[in-house]
Design a protein around this motif. Structure first.
Motif, short mmCIF file in Angstrom:
data_model
loop_
_atom_site.label_atom_id
_atom_site.label_comp_id
_atom_site.label_asym_id
_atom_site.label_seq_id
_atom_site.Cartn_x
_atom_site.Cartn_y
_atom_site.Cartn_z
N THR A 57 -53.82 -23.82 -13.53
CA THR A 57 -52.83 -24.39 -12.61
C THR A 57 -52.03 -23.27 -11.93
O THR A 57 -52.07 -22.11 -12.35
N GLU A 58 -51.29 -23.66 -10.91
CA GLU A 58 -50.47 -22.69 -10.17
C GLU A 58 -49.42 -22.05 -11.08
O GLU A 58 -49.18 -20.84 -11.02
N SER A 59 -48.79 -22.84 -11.94
CA SER A 59 -47.77 -22.28 -12.85
C SER A 59 -48.40 -21.33 -13.86
O SER A 59 -47.80 -20.32 -14.23
N GLU A 60 -49.65 -21.62 -14.29
CA GLU A 60 -50.34 -20.71 -15.20
C GLU A 60 -50.71 -19.40 -14.48
O GLU A 60 -50.63 -18.33 -15.08
N ARG A 61 -51.08 -19.51 -13.22
CA ARG A 61 -51.38 -18.30 -12.45
C ARG A 61 -50.13 -17.43 -12.28
O ARG A 61 -50.20 -16.21 -12.37
N GLU A 62 -49.00 -18.07 -12.02
CA GLU A 62 -47.75 -17.32 -11.91
C GLU A 62 -47.38 -16.68 -13.23
O GLU A 62 -46.93 -15.52 -13.26
#
Length: 191
Positions: free
Chosen positions: A2-7
């Motif tokens: 997910t985007e939050s995991e990428r961040e």
């Protein structure tokens, strides 16, 4: 991912890449360190849900295993001179410009003279900045076991450093008796 995991992964990279690179330089040298770092972060990316917070102990543990695999793959020698060269390479980047070269050489020599397990335990705390608990996780042992290992390693390091710093070239002498005063008087032959 997910985007939050990428961040979160990006933050992990930014926070830990320099320390992981320093660890890799010390174990495989400057030329191979980027490969170890890249592979460790690739494994973190693939297994992001398994990576704990803080990630540094996990990353160092992964880098440690990768370095061991690389050494076996290349059949590198474990000679003292190679270990000294690796440690000196890492020490050259340390923020200790005021350290006299001869003192640094004695310290590096004493560190290199230690058994690999002792050296690794000391360096995980001193250079990598891990706590005893984090270093124990990296080594796969209990914190109490590591504390005992550290105590013994520090004693061996002190003894090795004492040996390294004896540079005066004179053998140790016993005190309390003077060999010139303990000789017998030899009679002169009469003429």
């Amino acid at each position: 991912m997910t985007e939050s995991e990428r961040e979160a992964f990006t933050r992990c990279w930014q926070q830990n890449v320099d320390r992981l690179h320093a660890y890799a330089v010390r174990h495989v040298g400057r030329d191979d360190a980027p490969e170890i770092v890249s592979e460790a972060f690739l494994q973190a990316w693939r297994r992001w849900s398994d990576v704990p917070d803080p990630a540094l102990p996990w990353l160092i543990g992964t880098a440690r295993r990768l370095a061991a695999n690389q050494r076996r793959g290349h059949r590198r020698r474990d000679a003292l001179t190679d270990r000294v060269a690796l440690v000196e390479g890492a020490a050259a980047t340390a923020e200790a410009a005021e350290v006299v070269a001869t003192q640094r050489q004695a310290a590096v020599g004493a560190l290199a003279a230690l058994a690999p397990a002792d050296r690794e335990a000391l360096l995980l705390l001193a250079w990598d900045g891990l706590s005893v608990e984090q270093a124990a996780t990296v080594l796969g042992i209990r914190a109490g076991t590591l504390r005992v290992r550290l105590h013994r390693a520090r004693a061996r390091l002190a003894a090795a450093h004492d040996t390294q710093t004896r540079t005066d070239g004179y053998p140790e002498t016993k005190t309390g008796t003077d060999s010139d005063t303990d000789t017998e008087e030899i009679p002169c032959p009469s003429s």
